[in-house]
Design a protein around this motif. Structure first.
Motif, PDB file in Angstrom:
ATOM      1  N   TRP A  83       1.470   5.649   0.575  1.00  0.00           N
ATOM      2  CA  TRP A  83       1.449   6.589   1.685  1.00  0.00           C
ATOM      3  C   TRP A  83       0.420   7.697   1.514  1.00  0.00           C
ATOM      4  O   TRP A  83       0.176   8.453   2.446  1.00  0.00           O
ATOM      5  CB  TRP A  83       2.848   7.240   1.773  1.00  0.00           C
TER       6      TRP A  83
ATOM      7  N   MET B  67       0.823  -1.222   0.000  1.00  0.00           N
ATOM      8  CA  MET B  67       0.000   0.000   0.000  1.00  0.00           C
ATOM      9  C   MET B  67       0.855   1.270   0.000  1.00  0.00           C
ATOM     10  O   MET B  67       1.989   1.264   0.474  1.00  0.00           O
ATOM     11  CB  MET B  67      -0.922  -0.025   1.221  1.00  0.00           C
TER      12      MET B  67
ATOM     13  N   GLU C 199       2.162  11.169 -15.280  1.00  0.00           N
ATOM     14  CA  GLU C 199       1.348  11.567 -14.131  1.00  0.00           C
ATOM     15  C   GLU C 199       2.123  12.628 -13.342  1.00  0.00           C
ATOM     16  O   GLU C 199       3.307  12.447 -13.062  1.00  0.00           O
ATOM     17  CB  GLU C 199       1.093  10.350 -13.236  1.00  0.00           C
TER      18      GLU C 199
ATOM     19  N   THR D  91       7.294   2.732   2.948  1.00  0.00           N
ATOM     20  CA  THR D  91       8.383   2.915   3.919  1.00  0.00           C
ATOM     21  C   THR D  91       8.200   4.155   4.779  1.00  0.00           C
ATOM     22  O   THR D  91       8.594   4.164   5.946  1.00  0.00           O
ATOM     23  CB  THR D  91       9.728   2.998   3.156  1.00  0.00           C
TER      24      THR D  91
ATOM     25  N   SER E 188       2.664   2.933  -7.824  1.00  0.00           N
ATOM     26  CA  SER E 188       3.114   3.421  -9.131  1.00  0.00           C
ATOM     27  C   SER E 188       3.121   2.303 -10.170  1.00  0.00           C
ATOM     28  O   SER E 188       3.085   1.114  -9.832  1.00  0.00           O
ATOM     29  CB  SER E 188       4.520   3.988  -8.989  1.00  0.00           C
TER      30      SER E 188
HETATM   31  P1  NDP Z   1       5.589   3.378  -5.056  1.00  0.00           P
HETATM   32  O1  NDP Z   1       4.773   2.727  -6.090  1.00  0.00           O
HETATM   33  O2  NDP Z   1       7.065   3.129  -5.117  1.00  0.00           O
HETATM   34  O3  NDP Z   1       5.076   2.929  -3.603  1.00  0.00           O
HETATM   35  C1  NDP Z   1       3.829   2.337  -3.343  1.00  0.00           C
HETATM   36  C2  NDP Z   1       4.030   1.070  -2.542  1.00  0.00           C
HETATM   37  O4  NDP Z   1       4.648   0.091  -3.373  1.00  0.00           O
HETATM   38  C3  NDP Z   1       4.947   1.240  -1.343  1.00  0.00           C
HETATM   39  O5  NDP Z   1       4.514   0.393  -0.312  1.00  0.00           O
HETATM   40  C4  NDP Z   1       6.276   0.767  -1.881  1.00  0.00           C
HETATM   41  O6  NDP Z   1       7.145   0.352  -0.892  1.00  0.00           O
HETATM   42  C5  NDP Z   1       5.827  -0.388  -2.715  1.00  0.00           C
HETATM   43  N1  NDP Z   1       6.749  -0.851  -3.737  1.00  0.00           N
HETATM   44  C6  NDP Z   1       7.370  -0.109  -4.687  1.00  0.00           C
HETATM   45  N2  NDP Z   1       8.089  -0.913  -5.485  1.00  0.00           N
HETATM   46  C7  NDP Z   1       7.945  -2.173  -5.025  1.00  0.00           C
HETATM   47  C8  NDP Z   1       8.441  -3.452  -5.408  1.00  0.00           C
HETATM   48  N3  NDP Z   1       9.267  -3.595  -6.434  1.00  0.00           N
HETATM   49  N4  NDP Z   1       8.091  -4.520  -4.689  1.00  0.00           N
HETATM   50  C9  NDP Z   1       7.271  -4.410  -3.626  1.00  0.00           C
HETATM   51  N5  NDP Z   1       6.754  -3.229  -3.209  1.00  0.00           N
HETATM   52  C10 NDP Z   1       7.091  -2.136  -3.898  1.00  0.00           C
HETATM   53  O7  NDP Z   1       5.286   4.891  -5.049  1.00  0.00           O
HETATM   54  P2  NDP Z   1       6.204   6.119  -4.577  1.00  0.00           P
HETATM   55  O8  NDP Z   1       6.155   6.238  -3.111  1.00  0.00           O
HETATM   56  O9  NDP Z   1       7.561   6.083  -5.190  1.00  0.00           O
HETATM   57  O10 NDP Z   1       5.407   7.276  -5.260  1.00  0.00           O
HETATM   58  C11 NDP Z   1       5.803   7.644  -6.568  1.00  0.00           C
HETATM   59  C12 NDP Z   1       4.707   7.553  -7.569  1.00  0.00           C
HETATM   60  O11 NDP Z   1       3.821   6.465  -7.381  1.00  0.00           O
HETATM   61  C13 NDP Z   1       3.807   8.741  -7.541  1.00  0.00           C
HETATM   62  O12 NDP Z   1       4.419   9.796  -8.208  1.00  0.00           O
HETATM   63  C14 NDP Z   1       2.569   8.226  -8.212  1.00  0.00           C
HETATM   64  O13 NDP Z   1       2.721   8.270  -9.602  1.00  0.00           O
HETATM   65  C15 NDP Z   1       2.515   6.791  -7.808  1.00  0.00           C
HETATM   66  N6  NDP Z   1       1.601   6.530  -6.699  1.00  0.00           N
HETATM   67  C16 NDP Z   1       0.315   6.220  -6.995  1.00  0.00           C
HETATM   68  C17 NDP Z   1      -0.573   6.002  -5.980  1.00  0.00           C
HETATM   69  C18 NDP Z   1      -1.978   5.682  -6.248  1.00  0.00           C
HETATM   70  O14 NDP Z   1      -2.833   5.996  -5.413  1.00  0.00           O
HETATM   71  N7  NDP Z   1      -2.293   5.014  -7.340  1.00  0.00           N
HETATM   72  C19 NDP Z   1      -0.186   6.111  -4.589  1.00  0.00           C
HETATM   73  C20 NDP Z   1       1.201   6.422  -4.381  1.00  0.00           C
HETATM   74  C21 NDP Z   1       2.035   6.606  -5.415  1.00  0.00           C
HETATM   75  P3  NDP Z   1       8.357   1.289  -0.420  1.00  0.00           P
HETATM   76  O15 NDP Z   1       7.768   2.555   0.061  1.00  0.00           O
HETATM   77  O16 NDP Z   1       8.988   0.480   0.645  1.00  0.00           O
HETATM   78  O17 NDP Z   1       9.235   1.458  -1.645  1.00  0.00           O
END
Ligand code: NDP
Length: 453
Positions: free
Chosen positions: A130, A128, A358, A157, A207
């Protein structure tokens, strides 16, 4: 290894989170597996009692929960309180409606009896984000638990205390150990959890990058997954739109939560006849938003959740301006640790980051179009397909346009939002599968045919 979690309003490190050891992860997987038989065999009514109690605990603890949310990801106090209430209402909604959603469906055939049952599948692993640190979790958790599954949560994180607070709410509500486990793990450990035979399915909100990685891992072990990814929702303004209502909605949809919302309006597609007036009024209204301390009621635009996200956003703005977009408002990082002011880019077009990618922060892109037909074409000229909205005095016309938008949810004269009664999810690269409503609840069930000849 420990990670420092700075407060996005101040930059002060307020918490250090250690990653879990492999033994601790093993214990959580074991607890989930051990909890499943009893939880899945409980009556829907009895599971609902726990969810109703969770709603009560959420409300009792709302002040503490708000402070954790604000300290970890900078959410404005009123937005955090509203999010907590939305979670409580979702728990109650699924407690009340799961019985109906899970009721076996008779289907007439030549058999004596043939029907579909919705059976729980086991442990659902949730990754999930943040941005709505409680709602994103409860959006999957309430239907999943009511369906008789148990869950493991790997939160982002930067929000570990939110994750622990959610687990504490469930515990205080009387959920047995193992019904919801929290894993403080990195992405490599997450891949191992996905592959663990005790995990039945995976759900991600995040993402595209995370989606590709998690869906590939889930695919490698043939596990079901639901992907809620990014979006670049169109906000189509037709020449007959009521501008008072439309401008207020544009500001709310784009700038609430510091613009860090997957279903925020991001591309404002405005027909020429009304463009000048809309843009002038939108700039004026957005220009009144004030960044600052998210606990202060005078602050109307939250800080961004992390500094690296602000840097990435600012680069997208800079590259768009270099490529020909016109900066009408904002456009430079604010004074605070992770502030970014309300920013509006006009004359956004193909090839610019603001058109193609985005923008996950408080930046609005204006795309001027000739007429309704061009508005639809431009709205669909994107790799994303999460939501979209249409603004017009003619509801039938709005509905016609909404039906042509290639996305998971199209709203007419209303901001795109998630609603527990309606399915939620995307098309194209915004993901697949649905959350919420009956459709969401059925995603993580075994849709089982019974046939008695
Ligand atoms: P991430 O996609 O990296 O983070 C979302 C979740 O996925 C976090 O729990 C993260 O963990 C986890 N995650 C990321 N990569 C992996 C992986 N390879 N394996 C397992 N878990 C993973 O988003 P960001 O925090 O980097 O935000 C950046 C972009 O993500 C934003 O600019 C937006 O485009 C998109 N986003 C979209 C959302 C939505 O509601 N659809 C919500 C949040 C972000 P960890 O934090 O430990 O890396």
């Amino acid at each position: 290894m420990t990670t420092e979690i700075p407060n996005p309003a101040t930059g002060q490190v307020e918490h250090r989170q250690a990653l879990m050891t492999s033994n601790a992860v093993e214990a959580a997987l074991h607890a989930a597996q051990a909890a499943f038989p009893e939880w899945s065999q409980r009556s829907v009514q009895a599971r609902g009692d726990v969810l109703r109690a969770a709603a009560g605990v959420l409300r009792e603890r709302r002040q503490d929960l708000q402070q954790v949310m604000t300290a970890e990801m900078g959410k404005l106090k009123p937005e955090a309180l509203a999010e907590i209430e939305k979670c409580a209402a979702a728990c109650e909604f699924y407690a009340d409606n799961a019985q109906g959603y899970l009721h076996p469906e008779q289907i007439a055939t030549e058999a004596q009896s043939s029907y579909v049952r919705y059976e729980p599948i086991g442990c659902v692993f949730a990754v999930m984000p943040w941005n709505f640190p409680l709602w994103q979790v409860f959006r999957f958790l309430a239907p999943t638990l009511m369906a008789g599954n148990v869950a493991l949560l790997k939160h982002a994180t930067n929000v570990p205390r939110c994750a622990d607070a959610i687990a504490a709410v469930l515990q205080a509500a009387g959920a047995p150990e193992g019904v919801l486990g929290v894993l403080h793990i990195d992405n490599d450990q997450a891949a191992e959890v996905i592959c663990d035979p005790r995990v039945a399915a995976v759900t991600l909100t995040g993402s595209e990058r995370a989606g590709k990685s998690i869906a590939a891992t889930a695919g490698s072990v043939l596990k079901k997954c639901v992907m809620e990814l990014g979006g670049s929702d169109a906000f189509v303004v037709l020449e007959d739109a009521d501008l008072d209502k439309t401008v207020a909605a544009a500001v709310k949809s784009r700038f609430d939560n510091a613009g860090q919302t997957c279903i925020a309006a991001k591309r404002f597609i405005v027909v020429e006849a009304i463009a000048e007036t809309f843009v002038t009024r939108f700039v004026e209204a957005a220009g009144k938003l004030r960044t600052g301390d998210p606990n202060d009621s005078a602050t109307t635009l939250a800080p961004m959740a992390r500094q690296d996200l602000r840097e990435e956003l600012h680069q997208q703005v800079g590259a768009s301006v270099q490529a020909g977009a016109k900066l009408l408002l904002g456009g430079a990082p604010g004074q605070g640790y992770a502030d970014y002011p309300a920013t509006i880019l006009d004359h956004v077009g193909p090839g610019m980051p603001a058109y193609e990618q985005e923008l996950f922060g408080p930046v609005a892109s204006i795309l001027r179009v000739k007429d309704e037909a061009e508005a639809v074409r431009v709205a669909n000229d994107t790799s994303f397909g999460l939501g979209g909205s249409v603004w017009t005095a003619d509801a039938a016309r709005g509905e016609r346009v909404a039906q042509q938008l290639q996305c998971g949810a199209a709203f007419v004269n209303a901001i795109v939002k998630s609603d527990v009664r309606l399915p939620f999810g995307g098309s194209k690269r915004s993901g697949f599968g649905r959350e919420l409503a009956q459709h969401g609840m059925h995603e993580f069930t075994n849709i089982k045919t019974i046939y008695v000849a």
